[in-house]
Scaffold this active site. Sequence first.
Site, mmCIF file in Angstrom:
data_model
loop_
_atom_site.group_PDB
_atom_site.id
_atom_site.type_symbol
_atom_site.label_atom_id
_atom_site.label_comp_id
_atom_site.label_asym_id
_atom_site.label_seq_id
_atom_site.Cartn_x
_atom_site.Cartn_y
_atom_site.Cartn_z
ATOM 1 N NE ARG A 8 -2.149 -1.957 3.191
ATOM 2 C CZ ARG A 8 -2.473 -2.316 4.334
ATOM 3 N NH1 ARG A 8 -3.723 -2.054 4.709
ATOM 4 N NH2 ARG A 8 -1.770 -2.726 5.224
ATOM 5 C CE LYS A 63 6.942 -15.977 20.006
ATOM 6 N NZ LYS A 63 8.038 -16.556 18.935
ATOM 7 C CG HIS A 108 5.710 -23.730 12.890
ATOM 8 N ND1 HIS A 108 5.548 -23.585 11.665
ATOM 9 C CD2 HIS A 108 5.872 -22.652 13.380
ATOM 10 C CE1 HIS A 108 5.480 -22.259 10.955
ATOM 11 N NE2 HIS A 108 5.812 -21.640 12.155
#
Length: 511
Positions: free
Chosen positions: A59, A360, A263
């Site tokens: 954009r 994480k 995954h």
Amino acid sequence: MAQDIEHEKTAHGERAPSCTMVIFGAGGDLTKRLLMPALYNLARTGLLPDKFALVGVDRLDMSDASFQLHVEKAVREFAADKHYTQTLNEEQLERLVSCMTYMSLDFASADAYKLLGAKLADLKVTHQVGDHVMFYLAVGARFFGGIVDQLGQAGLVTENDSQWRRVVVEKPFGHDLESAQALNTQLRHSLAEKQIYRMDHFLGKETVQNIMLMRFANGIFEPLWNRDHIDHVQITVAETVAVENRAAFYESTGALRDMVPNHVFQLLALTAMEPPASLSADDVRNEKTKVLTSVHSVNPATDSVRAQYATGEREGKPLLGYKQEAGVAADSTTETYVAIKLGIDNWRWAGVPFYLRTGKALAKRNSEISIHFKRPPISLFRNTATESLTPNCLVIKLQPDEGASLSFGAKIPGPKIEIGQVHMDFHYKDYFQNAPSTGYETLIYDCMIGDATLFQRSDSVMAGWDIVKPVQVYWQQQGQNQLSTYAAGSDGPQASEDMLAQSGRSWRPLL
Ligand code: BG6
């Protein structure tokens, strides 16, 4: 609904056929960090088509020249840094960059797609690239359906015998079963299943592809690869990275949606699948899907753990908690860690638990699959109880140190019979030179040559969402009650250890 059309195949390892690639989201992070270095690596290794054009679409306003400069910088920074070990091939880089043009486009404007069509027709003449086009949707998931609708209405994805049109869709493919089904239905209005390449970049990793080779190109593993010999399997995808600059995406996604149905389940499927009849895309994907559809319903109350990292430390350095990260709500209940126990109802695996975990801000980056074998039925050795022997374990290491390791017991030298644990280790780097790769090279190339083996078929995506559905529903009902915490930089929450301890098992340490 579009028709399935067979196109001429290019053999693996040969240059891909002439085509144009259109990247939606050309100004974004994925394009800069991974797609451009991957295209450069394909150019460098002689796999990119001789006649090739790329249209960057986004954009933002940008000229062709500034887009080309942006690409050149991206390759210099990211290919040279993470994914390349020698100096750049300037000639290939220049050639690649010169194939690129840019179009500023409002994703929702029908007129803009007409202009895109005109641009593709121009490139046929100026770059002699022929009619094949690969559209790569490197944009937020909310745009996938709308862009494909527009491509369909503008006639840009219509195929014929001498023209293929393929669309690569990044993850996440939906955020639950219902939204994935709705997105699929929307895509299928304009595209045949064969035209849709659902991306899971884990499948582009060499070591992930190697799981199937290791199992089926060797005679020693398969005879043991079943419930008679295996006690349980652990699949770990542990990351040290925290949420970084992705809070806007991660807050509404969380670890389960971000990593598990895609995954982690791909790793599960490759570990547990039956040998396929051939290496054709359909045979391989049939077997992978069969595994996922054989997973029995997870009991989320006992067999799932959901956690978020709190403040912690790594190597003496303090680490922020998730709620303190930029862009994260102070009362966020998004999980950054998930562990699930599941079982596969088939003859090979009945009764063998599969434990999956991903998170994480953990102690160590470590992705691995560990196969824990049963103990020998009796101990022959004086004063050595069978229970005290450590069972054999085969660890397939995916990243960062690719390889495999088999542990077994050996006699400790001396007059007494004592058993010690030893390891037979294989490191990829000791045998093979690592090809510089982002993991996206294989997948982009496979799409260009029409090999969908390493892409997800819709039935396997749906099977993945179906497995996690009860967990999503339960967590939603439980809200904050279900959320444990763990210190950033640690091995994960105690609740995860407890889940395995119930059956006398424990996670392999991350370190
Ligand atoms: C992405 C996830 O799909 O995979 C990220 O959105 C995650 O959250 C990443 O960090 C892991 O991939 P890799 O290749 O860095 O192991």
